[in-house]
Scaffold this motif. Structure first.
Motif, PDB file in Angstrom:
ATOM      1  N   VAL A  98       0.859  -1.182   0.000  1.00 50.60           N
ATOM      2  CA  VAL A  98       0.000   0.000   0.000  1.00 50.60           C
ATOM      3  C   VAL A  98       0.896   1.232   0.000  1.00 50.60           C
ATOM      4  N   GLY A  99       0.624   2.129  -0.866  1.00 50.96           N
ATOM      5  CA  GLY A  99       1.407   3.353  -0.942  1.00 50.96           C
ATOM      6  C   GLY A  99       1.428   3.871  -2.363  1.00 50.96           C
ATOM      7  N   ILE A 100       2.296   4.802  -2.580  1.00 46.18           N
ATOM      8  CA  ILE A 100       2.389   5.432  -3.888  1.00 46.18           C
ATOM      9  C   ILE A 100       3.740   5.116  -4.512  1.00 46.18           C
ATOM     10  N   PRO A 101       3.850   5.186  -5.834  1.00 40.84           N
ATOM     11  CA  PRO A 101       5.169   5.046  -6.464  1.00 40.84           C
ATOM     12  C   PRO A 101       6.021   6.269  -6.119  1.00 40.84           C
ATOM     13  N   LEU A 102       7.065   6.059  -5.331  1.00 41.63           N
ATOM     14  CA  LEU A 102       7.833   7.192  -4.809  1.00 41.63           C
ATOM     15  C   LEU A 102       8.520   8.012  -5.887  1.00 41.63           C
ATOM     16  N   GLY A 103       8.989   7.379  -6.935  1.00 39.01           N
ATOM     17  CA  GLY A 103       9.651   8.132  -7.998  1.00 39.01           C
ATOM     18  C   GLY A 103       8.722   9.137  -8.663  1.00 39.01           C
ATOM     19  N   TRP A 104       7.532   8.678  -9.013  1.00 36.48           N
ATOM     20  CA  TRP A 104       6.562   9.584  -9.641  1.00 36.48           C
ATOM     21  C   TRP A 104       6.093  10.647  -8.661  1.00 36.48           C
ATOM     22  N   PHE A 105       5.909  10.262  -7.402  1.00 31.38           N
ATOM     23  CA  PHE A 105       5.503  11.235  -6.393  1.00 31.38           C
ATOM     24  C   PHE A 105       6.554  12.323  -6.253  1.00 31.38           C
ATOM     25  N   ALA A 106       7.821  11.914  -6.134  1.00 26.67           N
ATOM     26  CA  ALA A 106       8.904  12.889  -5.970  1.00 26.67           C
ATOM     27  C   ALA A 106       8.967  13.836  -7.165  1.00 26.67           C
ATOM     28  N   LEU A 107       8.821  13.282  -8.357  1.00 31.53           N
ATOM     29  CA  LEU A 107       8.859  14.113  -9.561  1.00 31.53           C
ATOM     30  C   LEU A 107       7.700  15.106  -9.591  1.00 31.53           C
ATOM     31  N   ALA A 108       6.502  14.628  -9.289  1.00 27.99           N
ATOM     32  CA  ALA A 108       5.322  15.501  -9.351  1.00 27.99           C
ATOM     33  C   ALA A 108       5.368  16.589  -8.285  1.00 27.99           C
ATOM     34  N   VAL A 109       5.666  16.211  -7.052  1.00 28.56           N
ATOM     35  CA  VAL A 109       5.632  17.206  -5.973  1.00 28.56           C
ATOM     36  C   VAL A 109       6.780  18.209  -6.131  1.00 28.56           C
ATOM     37  N   THR A 110       7.933  17.752  -6.620  1.00 26.83           N
ATOM     38  CA  THR A 110       9.034  18.688  -6.860  1.00 26.83           C
ATOM     39  C   THR A 110       8.656  19.681  -7.952  1.00 26.83           C
ATOM     40  N   GLY A 111       8.068  19.186  -9.034  1.00 24.49           N
ATOM     41  CA  GLY A 111       7.656  20.084 -10.109  1.00 24.49           C
ATOM     42  C   GLY A 111       6.644  21.118  -9.664  1.00 24.49           C
ATOM     43  N   GLU A 112       5.639  20.677  -8.910  1.00 27.87           N
ATOM     44  CA  GLU A 112       4.608  21.619  -8.457  1.00 27.87           C
ATOM     45  C   GLU A 112       5.176  22.645  -7.479  1.00 27.87           C
ATOM     46  N   LEU A 113       6.010  22.204  -6.557  1.00 28.97           N
ATOM     47  CA  LEU A 113       6.596  23.138  -5.594  1.00 28.97           C
ATOM     48  C   LEU A 113       7.534  24.131  -6.271  1.00 28.97           C
ATOM     49  N   VAL A 114       8.316  23.658  -7.229  1.00 32.32           N
ATOM     50  CA  VAL A 114       9.255  24.546  -7.926  1.00 32.32           C
ATOM     51  C   VAL A 114       8.506  25.577  -8.769  1.00 32.32           C
ATOM     52  N   VAL A 115       7.444  25.173  -9.431  1.00 35.09           N
ATOM     53  CA  VAL A 115       6.652  26.131 -10.225  1.00 35.09           C
ATOM     54  C   VAL A 115       6.111  27.242  -9.332  1.00 35.09           C
ATOM     55  N   GLY A 116       5.518  26.864  -8.206  1.00 33.72           N
ATOM     56  CA  GLY A 116       4.998  27.871  -7.279  1.00 33.72           C
ATOM     57  C   GLY A 116       6.097  28.757  -6.727  1.00 33.72           C
ATOM     58  N   ALA A 117       7.249  28.175  -6.382  1.00 36.41           N
ATOM     59  CA  ALA A 117       8.351  28.950  -5.818  1.00 36.41           C
ATOM     60  C   ALA A 117       8.905  29.944  -6.835  1.00 36.41           C
ATOM     61  N   LEU A 118       9.050  29.507  -8.078  1.00 40.02           N
ATOM     62  CA  LEU A 118       9.572  30.418  -9.098  1.00 40.02           C
ATOM     63  C   LEU A 118       8.602  31.559  -9.407  1.00 40.02           C
ATOM     64  N   LEU A 119       7.315  31.242  -9.421  1.00 40.99           N
ATOM     65  CA  LEU A 119       6.334  32.317  -9.636  1.00 40.99           C
ATOM     66  C   LEU A 119       6.406  33.348  -8.511  1.00 40.99           C
ATOM     67  N   ALA A 120       6.495  32.881  -7.275  1.00 40.33           N
ATOM     68  CA  ALA A 120       6.561  33.801  -6.141  1.00 40.33           C
ATOM     69  C   ALA A 120       7.855  34.600  -6.155  1.00 40.33           C
ATOM     70  N   ALA A 121       8.979  33.973  -6.479  1.00 36.01           N
ATOM     71  CA  ALA A 121      10.255  34.694  -6.535  1.00 36.01           C
ATOM     72  C   ALA A 121      10.223  35.766  -7.617  1.00 36.01           C
ATOM     73  N   THR A 122       9.593  35.463  -8.731  1.00 39.80           N
ATOM     74  CA  THR A 122       9.481  36.447  -9.803  1.00 39.80           C
ATOM     75  C   THR A 122       8.622  37.628  -9.373  1.00 39.80           C
ATOM     76  N   VAL A 123       7.515  37.351  -8.705  1.00 36.32           N
ATOM     77  CA  VAL A 123       6.646  38.435  -8.220  1.00 36.32           C
ATOM     78  C   VAL A 123       7.382  39.290  -7.193  1.00 36.32           C
ATOM     79  N   VAL A 124       8.081  38.646  -6.264  1.00 39.81           N
ATOM     80  CA  VAL A 124       8.836  39.400  -5.245  1.00 39.81           C
ATOM     81  C   VAL A 124       9.876  40.273  -5.928  1.00 39.81           C
ATOM     82  N   HIS A 125      10.571  39.752  -6.911  1.00 41.16           N
ATOM     83  CA  HIS A 125      11.593  40.528  -7.603  1.00 41.16           C
ATOM     84  C   HIS A 125      10.981  41.707  -8.350  1.00 41.16           C
ATOM     85  N   ARG A 126       9.889  41.478  -9.044  1.00 39.07           N
ATOM     86  CA  ARG A 126       9.239  42.556  -9.812  1.00 39.07           C
ATOM     87  C   ARG A 126       8.692  43.664  -8.910  1.00 39.07           C
ATOM     88  N   VAL A 127       8.177  43.282  -7.745  1.00 37.68           N
ATOM     89  CA  VAL A 127       7.567  44.259  -6.854  1.00 37.68           C
ATOM     90  C   VAL A 127       8.611  45.046  -6.079  1.00 37.68           C
TER      91      VAL A 127
END
Length: 132
Positions: A98-127
């Motif tokens: 029982v559980g999730i495939p860790l490789g796919w989980f790591a890839l998905a959660v890293t991608g989603e977190l990085v997208v959000g972090a880069l968007l926020a860093a860009t907004v902070v820089h622009r402002v």
């Protein structure tokens, strides 16, 4: 388990376990369930905002983005470790793993977190960077 899909509920085998009885019935998931996929993006944006905000206003965008991505990758690593620790066995047969495939989980959660972090860093820089 046959027919795995992010848009469909899981089969009847999970209904026999009381804790897993809260899973949705087989079939199409409600639209609100799809909104939950934005939570890691929002969490990454918060982490990216907090990381980029700590740097000087005139710091280059690359430095702010690096701090934001570092925070996102650290959070993704921690979440992957927690997901791995939560995997296991609930008996024999179909529930032996029982559980999730860790490789796919790591890839998905890293991608989603990085997208959000880069968007926020860009907004902070622009402002925060004064325009001449």
């Amino acid at each position: 388990i046959r027919g795995r899909s992010p848009s469909r509920g899981l089969g009847d085998v999970y209904k026999r376990q009381p804790l897993l009885g809260i899973l949705p019935e087989p079939g199409a998931l409600p639209i609100a369930m799809w909104a939950l996929t934005l939570l890691p993006v929002l969490a990454g944006a918060l982490g990216g905002y907090l990381a980029a905000r700590r740097l000087a206003a005139l710091s280059p965008w690359r430095l702010k983005a690096g701090a934001a991505v570092t925070s996102a990758v650290c959070a993704a690593g921690l979440l992957t470790v927690l997901a791995g620790l939560s995997s296991g066995s609930l008996g024999s047969g179909r529930l032996s793993s029982v559980g999730i495939p860790l490789g796919w989980f790591a890839l998905a959660v890293t991608g989603e977190l990085v997208v959000g972090a880069l968007l926020a860093a860009t907004v902070v820089h622009r402002v925060r960077v004064p325009r001449v």
